[in-house]
Design a protein around this motif. Structure first.
Motif, PDB file in Angstrom:
ATOM      1  N   ARG A 180       2.040  -3.312  -8.138  1.00 25.81           N
ATOM      2  CA  ARG A 180       2.485  -4.531  -7.477  1.00 25.81           C
ATOM      3  C   ARG A 180       3.792  -4.282  -6.721  1.00 25.81           C
ATOM      4  N   PRO A 181       4.159  -5.177  -5.811  1.00 23.18           N
ATOM      5  CA  PRO A 181       5.411  -4.987  -5.062  1.00 23.18           C
ATOM      6  C   PRO A 181       6.632  -4.854  -5.959  1.00 23.18           C
ATOM      7  N   ALA A 182       6.596  -5.505  -7.133  1.00 25.26           N
ATOM      8  CA  ALA A 182       7.740  -5.471  -8.035  1.00 25.26           C
ATOM      9  C   ALA A 182       7.881  -4.141  -8.773  1.00 25.26           C
ATOM     10  N   ALA A 183       6.858  -3.273  -8.669  1.00 25.47           N
ATOM     11  CA  ALA A 183       6.876  -2.016  -9.426  1.00 25.47           C
ATOM     12  C   ALA A 183       8.066  -1.164  -9.008  1.00 25.47           C
ATOM     13  N   ALA A 184       8.728  -0.591 -10.010  1.00 26.20           N
ATOM     14  CA  ALA A 184       9.871   0.278  -9.742  1.00 26.20           C
ATOM     15  C   ALA A 184       9.407   1.557  -9.067  1.00 26.20           C
ATOM     16  N   GLY A 185      10.360   2.324  -8.551  1.00 21.45           N
ATOM     17  CA  GLY A 185      10.035   3.561  -7.882  1.00 21.45           C
ATOM     18  C   GLY A 185       9.417   4.572  -8.838  1.00 21.45           C
ATOM     19  N   SER A 195       0.828  -1.199   0.000  1.00 17.58           N
ATOM     20  CA  SER A 195       0.000   0.000   0.000  1.00 17.58           C
ATOM     21  C   SER A 195       0.867   1.257   0.000  1.00 17.58           C
ATOM     22  N   VAL A 196       2.007   1.214   0.677  1.00 14.68           N
ATOM     23  CA  VAL A 196       2.929   2.349   0.672  1.00 14.68           C
ATOM     24  C   VAL A 196       3.401   2.629  -0.747  1.00 14.68           C
ATOM     25  N   ARG A 197       3.763   1.580  -1.470  1.00 16.58           N
ATOM     26  CA  ARG A 197       4.209   1.756  -2.860  1.00 16.58           C
ATOM     27  C   ARG A 197       3.087   2.350  -3.717  1.00 16.58           C
ATOM     28  N   ALA A 198       1.875   1.864  -3.540  1.00 16.13           N
ATOM     29  CA  ALA A 198       0.741   2.401  -4.294  1.00 16.13           C
ATOM     30  C   ALA A 198       0.497   3.866  -3.940  1.00 16.13           C
TER      31      ALA A 198
END
Length: 303
Positions: free
Chosen positions: A294-299, A167-170
């Protein structure tokens, strides 16, 4: 360097849905100041050949000739939408979903229309979008014909926040998208009615208990946004904490949104098609385009 490195990549198939996705992708790329790469994938019907046989050159040439006008038409739509945008296009042989997942290793964002049926038999973007959103290495935005024109609305970018690492990445991507679109952000956190849960366990909660629990949920949301808000001071942020199902409230908020952003764990392998229940439902029911991270998504470092 590949034509699509750091660009928005949009998959096309000639359908009205994919044409709308091209226009949406062009606006998304222009907002970020990056290029747009348009690709159409084709694959020869393997049932026509014995295992290990290579399709004859004439057949490959036939598919390429069918696909090339689709890419050219898409490039025309993109130019008409954003005349100053750097646009490239390509026809590529291979499974559409596998190809786009491979592109996602270097792309900034992948955009796809859903429920589109292409001119080439068997190329259905509905199934492709599900595969790609589940397995991509960068965020994937899925549009429908009735959602892709919302990019110029005055609505917010809506993000679902649950406190998880994904969720942080999103949330980071949601802030980045809000900045690129000049939009404000609505961060939504839902939780199950504590009285219902307590009653099921035979516990009676006092008013003080309920207030404490509610404050904890609001505190969790503020903590989840804190560091990210500091990096995006120009983005106006609204928050909503509510006792509701995540899917229902996000679908409701999507009616006025430019984009809905959610995290999803997926499977991490091409054969796995499972998205999180919230993201899967949103892809079907949202009134706005949906970005799946997704978790694999780059910054999401801004260009």
């Amino acid at each position: 360097m590949s034509a699509y490195k750091g660009a928005v990549v949009v998959g096309v198939d000639g359908s009205d849905v994919s044409k709308a996705a091209v226009a949406y992708a062009a606006k998304t790329a222009a907002g970020r100041g990056i290029g747009l790469h348009i690709v159409m994938a084709y694959s020869a019907p393997t049932a026509m050949f014995s295992e290990g046989m290579v399709p004859p050159h004439q057949l490959v040439e036939h598919f390429e000739k069918e696909a090339e006008p689709v890419v050219q038409d898409a490039m025309k739509i993109a130019r008409e939408t954003e005349p100053e945008l750097k646009i490239t296009g390509a026809v590529a042989e291979g499974n559409p979903a596998q190809l786009l997942i491979e592109y996602s290793r270097e792309a900034k964002i992948v955009v796809l229309g859903t429920r589109g049926l292409g001119a080439l038999k068997g190329v259905v973007l509905g199934s492709v979008s599900a595969h790609v959103a589940t397995n991509a290495f960068c965020p994937v935005i899925v549009t429908k014909a009735d959602t892709a024109d919302n990019v110029h609305s005055d609505g917010p970018v809506v993000v679902g926040v649950d406190g998880s690492d994904n969720s942080v990445r999103a949330t980071e991507w949601a802030f980045s998208e809000a900045k690129a679109r000049g939009a404000h952000l609505l961060a939504v956190h839902t939780w199950i009615d504590p009285e219902v849960q307590a009653a099921a366990a035979g516990i009676i909660l006092s008013e003080d208990d309920l207030k404490r629990l509610s404050d904890e949920q609001r505190g969790m949301l503020e903590d989840a946004l804190g560091n990210i808000k500091e990096r995006y001071p120009e983005v106006e942020v609204d928050t909503l904490v509510t006792e509701d199902r995540a899917t229902r409230i996000l679908v409701e908020k999507s009616k006025e949104a430019q984009l809905v952003v959610v995290g999803s764990h997926g499977r991490g392998t091409f054969t796995g098609m499972l998205l999180g229940s919230t993201s899967r439902s949103l892809l079907q029911a949202s009134y706005a385009p949906v970005m799946v991270v997704r978790p694999a998504a780059a910054g999401c470092e801004d260009e």
